[in-house]
Design an enzyme around this catalytic site. Structure first.
Site, PDB file in Angstrom:
ATOM      1  N   GLU A 273      47.332  31.166  43.691  1.00 19.37           N
ATOM      2  CA  GLU A 273      47.527  32.289  44.624  1.00 19.37           C
ATOM      3  C   GLU A 273      46.182  32.766  45.177  1.00 19.37           C
ATOM      4  O   GLU A 273      45.835  33.938  45.022  1.00 19.37           O
ATOM      5  CB  GLU A 273      48.209  33.457  43.903  1.00 19.37           C
ATOM      6  CG  GLU A 273      49.564  33.146  43.317  1.00 19.37           C
ATOM      7  CD  GLU A 273      50.090  34.262  42.415  1.00 19.37           C
ATOM      8  OE1 GLU A 273      49.332  35.204  42.095  1.00 19.37           O
ATOM      9  OE2 GLU A 273      51.258  34.180  42.024  1.00 19.37           O
ATOM     10  N   CYS A 344      34.557  61.661  58.695  1.00 16.50           N
ATOM     11  CA  CYS A 344      33.923  62.838  58.111  1.00 16.50           C
ATOM     12  C   CYS A 344      33.867  62.769  56.595  1.00 16.50           C
ATOM     13  O   CYS A 344      34.504  63.583  55.901  1.00 16.50           O
ATOM     14  CB  CYS A 344      34.639  64.082  58.585  1.00 16.50           C
ATOM     15  SG  CYS A 344      34.510  64.185  60.361  1.00 16.50           S
TER      16      CYS A 344
HETATM   17  N1  LLP Z   1      47.684  37.046  42.829  1.00 16.06           N
HETATM   18  C1  LLP Z   1      47.870  38.303  42.383  1.00 16.06           C
HETATM   19  C2  LLP Z   1      48.981  38.585  41.454  1.00 16.06           C
HETATM   20  C3  LLP Z   1      46.986  39.328  42.804  1.00 16.06           C
HETATM   21  O1  LLP Z   1      47.158  40.560  42.349  1.00 16.06           O
HETATM   22  C4  LLP Z   1      45.914  39.025  43.699  1.00 16.06           C
HETATM   23  C5  LLP Z   1      45.007  40.062  44.158  1.00 16.06           C
HETATM   24  C6  LLP Z   1      45.802  37.683  44.145  1.00 16.06           C
HETATM   25  C7  LLP Z   1      46.683  36.735  43.681  1.00 16.06           C
HETATM   26  C8  LLP Z   1      44.736  37.264  45.098  1.00 16.06           C
HETATM   27  O2  LLP Z   1      43.454  37.429  44.550  1.00 16.06           O
HETATM   28  P1  LLP Z   1      42.157  36.877  45.310  1.00 16.06           P
HETATM   29  O3  LLP Z   1      42.249  35.374  45.315  1.00 16.06           O
HETATM   30  O4  LLP Z   1      42.175  37.418  46.691  1.00 16.06           O
HETATM   31  O5  LLP Z   1      41.034  37.381  44.513  1.00 16.06           O
HETATM   32  N2  LLP Z   1      41.296  44.995  47.636  1.00 16.06           N
HETATM   33  C9  LLP Z   1      40.416  44.364  46.681  1.00 16.06           C
HETATM   34  C10 LLP Z   1      41.032  43.141  46.040  1.00 16.06           C
HETATM   35  C11 LLP Z   1      42.364  43.393  45.388  1.00 16.06           C
HETATM   36  C12 LLP Z   1      42.981  42.152  44.792  1.00 16.06           C
HETATM   37  C13 LLP Z   1      44.380  42.413  44.370  1.00 16.06           C
HETATM   38  N3  LLP Z   1      45.082  41.296  43.835  1.00 16.06           N
HETATM   39  C14 LLP Z   1      39.087  44.061  47.346  1.00 16.06           C
HETATM   40  O6  LLP Z   1      38.911  44.369  48.520  1.00 16.06           O
HETATM   41  O7  LLP Z   1      38.167  43.535  46.715  1.00 16.06           O
END
Ligand code: LLP
Length: 423
Positions: A273, A344
């Site tokens: 994922e 702000c």
């Molecule tokens: N699978 C699940 C169950 C997840 O919760 C997430 C991310 C992913 C896959 C994908 O993860 P990645 O490959 O993108 O690391 N908003 C935060 C990141 C939150 C990630 C949430 N879950 C940021 O801007 O760093």
């Protein structure tokens, strides 16, 4: 590796000068590169070419329909966490048999919708959720393939707000409970528990936490099999970090070795994922300098993008590289500035005391590595309009999310019935 480079002194997205887009659509805007999206997907897929692997793009990282379509056309599935994301994935052309539905709080209505779409798998994270899904599936006379997400209690060594695999986090079930929860799932009608899922956090810069978590996952799968469960798939989540500051990070091929070492001999289909890794470096945020303000202690570049457009610096103290659209002369001196937005709040700061070459009012800047968790986390805070999104391919570009207008925005609210004045 990305396709945002200077050509003849002008920052381009592939073959398109970004200043040309700015002239046409105004600022701020997000811009994505098809070639970068394709490259990242292929590098990841290539690392698992010898495995039975399905790459389910984590739509939460960037839910633009055109981005989803670009990845779907390469064969990507989707990992979704809401009915909205599921609808986007389907509209983007992801076949339902390649969609996993994750998340700790799926509602009954979301489950019903997902079952009606006949998606590949629903990942369950608690006993109450298991019971609800069983009831929803039985009511429809269906049996749904499920994964159960385990929480391996491993420290992902990333920012605490994006760590998910520690015992104190809300995600998954404790590994020690896996046997009981699978037994419960197998006994409930309408459920086919066939997968163990895991996701320990995001922006991991080190492979060791993955190794520790996948090792625990493999032991869990063996134990469950010993207890009569048929486990066909493992879902290894996302989390692979990307370079925000040109740092050296583990490559997908190195990550794939950890996967092969730990879960490679289970004979399971591997589901991944990845979110950030596919889209992070494929997007930038372009903004114009409104004012250069010399404060008493420092110089501020006040730009027309704000924390509502890109929340990561305010929320996670994230570091994003900032480049002028026009390349500075090679001998230009740098000086520290704070790059801030007009919202702000003091937290509306993209960079503190960043060494930049001289910038004047009206100049255009690019905030890099903004393709993941950028536009999707945007809001209307300070009643600002959402930022448009552009997709580039070669020398062509297209608006893939238009800039709303104030009419759109004002239409969202209405007065309470007792406030409406009849004239
Ligand atoms: N699978 C699940 C169950 C997840 O919760 C997430 C991310 C992913 C896959 C994908 O993860 P990645 O490959 O993108 O690391 N908003 C935060 C990141 C939150 C990630 C949430 N879950 C940021 O801007 O760093």
């Amino acid at each position: 590796m990305n396709h945002f480079q200077y050509i003849d002194g002008e920052l381009h997205a592939e073959d398109v000068p970004l200043a040309e887009i700015a002239r046409s659509v105004g600022t701020p805007f997000y811009c994505y590169s098809t070639a970068t999206l394709e490259r990242h997907y292929k590098v990841f897929a290539q690392a698992f070419a010898d495995h039975d692997a399905l790459i389910c793009y984590a739509v939460k990282a960037n839910a633009n329909l055109a981005v989803i379509r670009t990845l779907a056309d390469l064969g990507a599935g989707a990992d979704v966490v809401s009915e909205g994301e599921l609808r986007k994935a389907l509209a983007g052309g992801v076949p339902p048999e390649r969609i996993v539905f994750s998340g700790v709080g799926k509602t009954r209505a979301e489950m019903e919708f997902a079952l009606d779409q006949r998606i590949m798998q629903i990942n369950v994270e608690s006993i109450p959720e298991l019971e609800t899904l069983s009831a929803v599936a039985s009511q429809r006379g269906m049996t749904v393939s499920i994964g159960i997400r385990i929480n391996p209690d491993v420290d992902a060594r990333t920012h605490e707000k994006i760590s998910t695999g520690k015992a104190e986090n809300k995600f998954g079930i404790a590994i020690s409970a896996a046997r009981d929860v699978f037994a419960r799932a197998a006994a409930l009608p309408g459920l086919r528990p066939i997968s163990v899922a895991i996701h320990i956090g995001s922006q991991l810069t080190d492979l060791e936490p993955f190794r520790a978590a996948f090792t625990k996952l493999a032991a869990t799968v063996r134990d469950l099999r010993d207890h009569g469960h048929r486990i066909d798939r493992v879902d290894l989540g996302g989390g692979l970090g990307i370079p925000y500051r040109e740092e050296t990070l583990p490559l997908p091929i190195e990550y794939s070795k950890v996967v092969a070492d730990t879960v490679g001999d289970l004979g399971c289909r591997l589901v991944f994922e990845p979110g950030r890794m596919l889209v992070g470096n494929a997007g930038i945020l372009v903004s114009r300098v409104i004012y250069v303000k010399d404060g008493e202690a420092k110089r501020f570049l006040i730009i027309d993008a704000a924390m509502n457009d890109l929340l990561r610096p305010a929320m996670y103290d994230a570091w994003h590289d900032i480049k002028p659209l026009r390349a500075p002369p090679p001998d230009a001196a740098v000086a520290p500035v704070d790059v801030v937005g007009p919202a702000c709040e003091t937290s509306d700061t993209f960079a503190r005391q960043r060494d930049l070459t001289p910038v004047r009012e009206g100049d255009l800047l690019a905030i890099l590595t903004a393709g993941a968790y950028g536009a999707v986390m945007a809001s209307n805070y300070n009643v600002r309009l959402l930022t448009p999104e552009i997709l580039v391919r070669g020398s062509d570009w297209s608006v893939v999310r238009r800039r709303p207008d104030y009419e759109d925005l004002l239409r969202q609210d209405s007065l309470a019935k007792w406030q409406v004045r009849s004239r």
